[in-house]
Write an enzyme that holds these catalytic residues in place. Structure first.
Site, short mmCIF file in Angstrom:
data_model
loop_
_atom_site.label_atom_id
_atom_site.label_comp_id
_atom_site.label_asym_id
_atom_site.label_seq_id
_atom_site.Cartn_x
_atom_site.Cartn_y
_atom_site.Cartn_z
N SER A 106 2.38 -7.52 3.32
CA SER A 106 3.11 -6.47 2.87
C SER A 106 4.60 -7.01 2.72
O SER A 106 5.29 -7.67 3.41
CB SER A 106 3.12 -5.44 4.08
OG SER A 106 4.25 -4.29 3.86
N TYR A 130 4.55 -1.65 12.06
CA TYR A 130 3.69 -1.93 11.03
C TYR A 130 4.18 -3.52 10.32
O TYR A 130 3.29 -4.37 10.27
CB TYR A 130 3.42 -1.07 9.93
CG TYR A 130 2.89 -1.46 8.70
CD1 TYR A 130 1.68 -1.47 8.60
CD2 TYR A 130 3.65 -1.81 7.52
CE1 TYR A 130 1.00 -2.00 7.55
CE2 TYR A 130 3.12 -2.17 6.27
CZ TYR A 130 1.68 -2.52 6.24
OH TYR A 130 1.13 -2.66 5.21
N LYS A 167 -4.77 9.13 1.92
CA LYS A 167 -3.85 8.29 2.74
C LYS A 167 -2.70 9.28 3.12
O LYS A 167 -1.99 8.65 4.05
CB LYS A 167 -3.18 7.32 1.91
CG LYS A 167 -4.05 6.09 1.52
CD LYS A 167 -3.29 5.11 0.76
CE LYS A 167 -2.32 4.36 1.54
NZ LYS A 167 -1.54 3.26 0.69
#
Length: 296
Positions: A106, A130, A167
């Site tokens: 990411s 995250y 999502k």
């Protein structure tokens, strides 16, 4: 056999959709939810099966997209178990069977970068749990890249496109704006003209995955963006003009203010030294996505 973890999720679902059109090789979806058109397996059951040499040898490549992608989740134990612990075990089992691994990292690992373009060689500054889980696995995977047939980490920037309806808050602003238009208005954070992202269509992400699948000699960490930053305001303007909706500006929630990246833009030189395909522009990608949503 080709394995897609997170295969019932956003990017994984598009990967499987296009794999079925591209190859006759068997595709296995590894996820907590079932995919309707291919074989399915629970993530923990798959890890256990990968410890069986005969089974593991049938797996040619793993596209590892399974993760907790909720950037607001503050449960450290859960995030590390799902994003780091699971991935490290999977990597070791892939190495044991000489199975190739192409996994999703990411761009959040760059945090509040001071550079105009985020490069794979930048110091990482993850701002939430995250992002930290992704940065830790990148570091772990890099240690083995010279000792395994293929390990590729793709640092996804802001991906949007079909199959992201599940999502919720983590869906792209394009999907959110499309849903909001029914009320005659779309909501943008205040100062959205100052917040820019490198938005990349999911079809381009799949093309990059396929490129590395077709080039097993390549390993490494690569940015997966377009190299162009566009503001949220631009997207709001595109959607509002298309549907005649007004724009309402709202304050950014306090829980986001300390971790919100003002700017992301991928330095694509490393990938482009090997990959020559052009990316969809934001206008082309948004048009493709909105046409898909309208037809659904």
């Amino acid at each position: 056999m080709i394995v897609v973890t997170g295969g019932a999720g956003f990017i994984g679902k598009v990967l499987i959709e296009r794999l079925r059109a591209k190859t006759k090789e068997e595709v296995l979806c590894v996820d907590f939810r079932a995919h309707p058109y291919v074989k399915n397996m629970h993530p923990q059951a798959f890890l256990q099966k990968m410890s069986n040499h005969d089974f593991a040898k049938t797996v040619s490549v793993v596209f590892h997209n399974g993760a907790c992608s909720d950037t607001t989740n503050t449960d450290v134990h859960y995030m590390m178990a799902v994003n780091f612990d699971y991935s490290t075990v999977l990597l070791r089992r892939c190495m044991d069977s000489n199975t190739r691994l192409i996994y999703a990292s990411s761009a959040s690992v760059y945090g509040f970068s001071q550079h105009s373009h985020q490069s794979e060689t930048d110091d990482l500054q993850p701002r939430n749990i995250y992002a930290k889980s992704k940065a830790l696995f990148d570091d772990y995977a890099c240690m083995f890249m010279d000792h395994h047939s293929q390990i590729v980490g793709l640092r996804y920037f802001n991906v949007y496109g079909r199959h992201e309806s599940h999502k919720g808050d983590m869906a792209s602003v394009i999907y959110k704006f499309f849903q909001q238009k029914e009320e005659g208005k779309i909501c943008l954070f205040e100062k959205s003209h100052l917040y820019s992202r490198d938005f990349i269509h999911v079809d381009d992400i799949v093309d990059i995955n396929f490129f590395f699948w077709e080039h097993p000699e390549l390993s490494g960490i690569y940015n997966a963006g377009t190299g162009a930053a566009r503001s949220f305001q631009v997207i709001g303007d595109i959607v509002s003009k298309r549907y005649g909706a007004n724009i309402e500006y709202i304050p950014m929630p306090k829980k986001l203010q300390q971790q919100y990246q003002e700017y992301t833009c991928a330095d694509m030189n490393f990938l482009k030294s090997k990959y020559s395909k052009n990316f969809l522009s934001l206008e082309e990608g948004v048009e493709r996505y909105l046409c898909h949503l309208e037809a659904a």
